[in-house]
Design a protein around this motif. Sequence first.
Motif, short mmCIF file in Angstrom:
data_model
loop_
_atom_site.label_atom_id
_atom_site.label_comp_id
_atom_site.label_asym_id
_atom_site.label_seq_id
_atom_site.Cartn_x
_atom_site.Cartn_y
_atom_site.Cartn_z
N GLN A 140 1.02 -1.21 -0.16
CA GLN A 140 0.10 -0.01 -0.09
C GLN A 140 0.76 1.44 0.32
OE1 GLN A 140 -2.96 -0.66 -0.26
NE2 GLN A 140 -3.43 -2.88 1.27
N HIS A 141 2.15 1.27 0.52
CA HIS A 141 3.08 2.11 0.31
C HIS A 141 2.79 3.56 0.80
CE1 HIS A 141 4.99 -0.10 -3.33
NE2 HIS A 141 3.79 0.34 -3.69
N PHE A 142 2.55 3.04 2.68
CA PHE A 142 2.47 3.80 3.38
C PHE A 142 3.93 4.02 3.97
CE2 PHE A 142 -2.27 2.73 3.24
CZ PHE A 142 -3.08 3.94 2.91
N SER A 143 3.86 5.44 4.49
CA SER A 143 5.32 5.82 5.81
C SER A 143 5.05 5.29 6.46
CB SER A 143 5.52 7.51 5.22
OG SER A 143 4.26 7.60 6.12
N ASN A 144 6.32 5.04 7.39
CA ASN A 144 6.25 4.45 8.89
C ASN A 144 5.35 4.83 9.33
OD1 ASN A 144 7.87 2.93 7.53
ND2 ASN A 144 10.19 3.02 8.37
N GLU A 145 5.04 6.51 9.13
CA GLU A 145 4.62 7.63 10.08
C GLU A 145 2.80 7.22 9.94
OE1 GLU A 145 6.59 8.95 8.43
OE2 GLU A 145 8.31 10.33 9.84
N GLU A 146 2.21 6.69 9.10
CA GLU A 146 1.51 6.76 8.53
C GLU A 146 0.43 5.50 9.06
OE1 GLU A 146 0.44 9.03 4.72
OE2 GLU A 146 1.52 7.25 4.48
N ILE A 147 1.81 4.37 9.05
CA ILE A 147 1.78 3.15 9.16
C ILE A 147 1.28 3.46 10.79
CG2 ILE A 147 2.43 0.60 9.39
CD1 ILE A 147 4.38 1.36 7.10
N ALA A 148 1.69 3.59 11.43
CA ALA A 148 2.18 3.72 13.16
C ALA A 148 0.44 4.15 13.51
CB ALA A 148 3.08 4.41 13.08
N GLN A 149 0.42 5.49 12.64
CA GLN A 149 -0.97 5.72 13.14
C GLN A 149 -2.36 4.62 12.65
OE1 GLN A 149 -1.95 9.49 11.89
NE2 GLN A 149 0.07 9.90 11.79
N ILE A 150 -2.43 3.94 11.07
CA ILE A 150 -3.48 3.18 10.62
C ILE A 150 -3.68 2.00 12.36
CG2 ILE A 150 -3.77 2.01 9.22
CD1 ILE A 150 -2.08 3.35 6.95
N MET A 151 -1.94 1.22 12.37
CA MET A 151 -2.22 0.31 13.07
C MET A 151 -2.03 0.71 14.89
SD MET A 151 0.44 -2.00 11.73
CE MET A 151 0.75 -3.90 12.85
N GLY A 152 -2.21 2.23 14.83
CA GLY A 152 -2.93 2.91 16.18
C GLY A 152 -1.80 1.86 16.49
N VAL A 153 -0.43 1.88 16.65
CA VAL A 153 0.52 1.83 17.71
C VAL A 153 2.09 3.28 17.73
CG1 VAL A 153 0.13 -0.68 17.67
CG2 VAL A 153 1.95 0.44 16.05
N ASN A 154 2.56 3.50 18.57
CA ASN A 154 3.78 4.28 18.18
C ASN A 154 4.95 4.01 17.31
OD1 ASN A 154 5.44 3.22 19.33
ND2 ASN A 154 4.97 3.27 21.35
N TYR A 155 5.35 5.28 16.66
CA TYR A 155 6.57 5.07 15.38
C TYR A 155 7.16 3.73 15.60
CZ TYR A 155 9.70 6.59 12.05
OH TYR A 155 10.23 6.83 10.84
#
Lengths: 362, 196
Positions: free
Chosen positions: B148-163
Motif C-alpha cells: 500500500q506504500h504508506f510511510s512508517n508514520e502513517e503505518i503507525a497511525q493506521i495500526m494504532g501503535v507508536n512509531y
Amino acid sequence: MNYYLFNAEDLAADDYFKEWVCSPTPDTDAFWKTFLHEYPERYYQLEEARQLVTGLREIQCQPGQDASVERIWQRIDQTLEPAQPILLTRQITWQRAWQMAALLLLILGAGWLGMNQLQNGKTPKPKLAQAGNDWVETLNEASQSMEIQLADGSLVKLQQGGRLRYRKELAGPLREVYLTGEAFFQVRKNPTKPFVVYANGLVTKVLGTSFRVNAPADASIVTVDVKTGRVSVYANQPSRVQDPESKGMVLTPNQKAVFHRDAVTLDKILVDSPSLLISRRELQQFVFEDAPIARIFGAIERAYGVDIIFDEEVMQHCTLTLSLDDENLFQKLDVICKVLDAQYKLIDAQIVIYSKGCPRVN
Amino acid sequence: MLSARPHSALWHAFRQGDRAAFQQIYGLYARDLLNYGYKVTHDVPLIEDSIHDLFIELWQSRANLSDTDSIRFYLFRSLRNKITKTRNRDLFFQAADINDAPLAVDDFIIENTLIEGEEVQRINQQLLKSFALLTPRQQEALNLRFYQHFSNEEIAQIMGVNYQSACRFIYAALKTLREVVRILSVGLLWVGLEGF
C-alpha cells in the motif's frame, strides 16, 4: 545517508531505496547505479533488498477480489438507494443526459411494444426492457399500474411512480429485485431459489406467495403486507454475528410489517382490512347458536388467519349466537365486544380480548 | 500505484453528491482496502461489512470533508478501527483470539506478471511461506509498507501503535524474510554462473 553500511533489510526498509525499486526515476536510477559502481561489493545486499521489496509486493496480491469489489458496491449502492431523489435535482451533465435519454427511449420503446401487443389482442405482457447488462430497470411513469412478468413467471404489479430493478434472467442463487415505490408481487413457487425484494433497507424474502411492498422513495416507512403464503422480512443490515433474517419476522396472510428506516425497527400489525382466507362456502358453515366464545374465536382465527388471545377460564360462561359473514373483521369484533361488554386491542398482529367474564346461566 | 489520489475534480464532484464520482472513488480504493483487510483479519464477511459501512459513512459525511483530506489514509485507518472494534466485541462471544491465528499459505497466490524466471518465482514462493509464518501484525505492517506504500508514520497511525513499534514490526519481519532471499540468492548466483 551512508548506504555503504546498510545491509539488505536496512535497504528494504529505507524509503528512498523502496521508491527506486517500485517506481524508478532517472535521478534515483543514476544514484543507485553510481552507488554500485563505487561499491560493487554491496551488490548482494542491494540485490537481496530489491528482491525483498519486489517479492513482498508480489505476494500480497489477492486472488478473486473483483467479485468482492463488485458485491460490496452492490450493497453500498443498495443502502444508499433512498439518496437517489436528491441526485435527480442535481445539475445534469452531458453524459448523464445521454444516459437519461437512452433510458427514456428504452421505456418509451418498451411501452410502445406493450401497446402494440395489446392492440393486436395478443397476450398483454409488456416486453422486458432490453439492456446490455443483466440488470433491467423499469420505471412506471404511466398514470396507472403496470404489470411486469419476470423470467420465472412471477408477476409484479408496479404502481404509478414505482421503480423496479431486476435481472433479465433472474440469474444467481436468488431471485433478487430492487423496489422503490409500491408494487404487488405474485411470486411463482420455487423452493430452491428464494425470491428477494430489497426496498429502502427492508428485505422481503419468500419462496412463492403474493404480497405487497410499499416503499416510497422519500418516506421513512416501508410496509409489506401479505395476501397468501408466508413471507420473511428483515432489515437489510448484513451482520456477521448473526443471520440478519433471524432478527426479522415471518408474516402470514393478513399480517403487515412496518419498517421504520430511521430507527431500523420492524413492527408486525394486522393489515387495515383483513380479508377472508377461506372460501365463502366454508364460511357459511360458521353459524353459531348459543355457542361458547372459544369456538367462535376459533372460527374467526381460522377465517382470517389471526391470533385471538383471551382468558378461556374467565370467559368460560360467555356464549353467543352469530353467523360469520364476510363483513369486516374489526366490525365483527366490535359487535362481539359490545355484546359481551369486553374490549379488544391489537398488539403485534394479535387480537387481545379484555373481558371480565360472563355470569353463569342456569 | 504509489498513493493514488483521486483527481481533485473527482473528489469535488463526490462532495457535491455525485454518485458516479463516489463509485469511481470506491473503485480506486476497494481492491487495496480488501487486500489490507485480509492482513488484519481472516474473516471475509467482517472485512466486507466493514468496507460497506466505511463507504456509507464516507457518503453520509461527504459535506463535512475538506478539500485536502488524505482520503486514502483515512480509509485505511477507519477500516482497521472498524474491524478491530467488531472483532473485540465478538471476542466476548468467541474465546479464540483471531489475532493470533496465523494466515494459511494457501490463501495467497503469487502474481507473476512483473517477474520472470522460475528462480524468481521460487524465491517468491519461499518468501510467501515465510511471510505466512510472520506474526499477524508484522504481516499487516509489511502489507501497508510494501503493497500500500504508506510511510512508517502513517503505518503507525493506521495500526494504532507508536512509531517505534511500527518500525520494529517492519524491521523484524524483513530480517526474517531476508534469510529466505539470501540462501536462495546464492543458489540463483550459482545457476547464473553455470550459465557461462
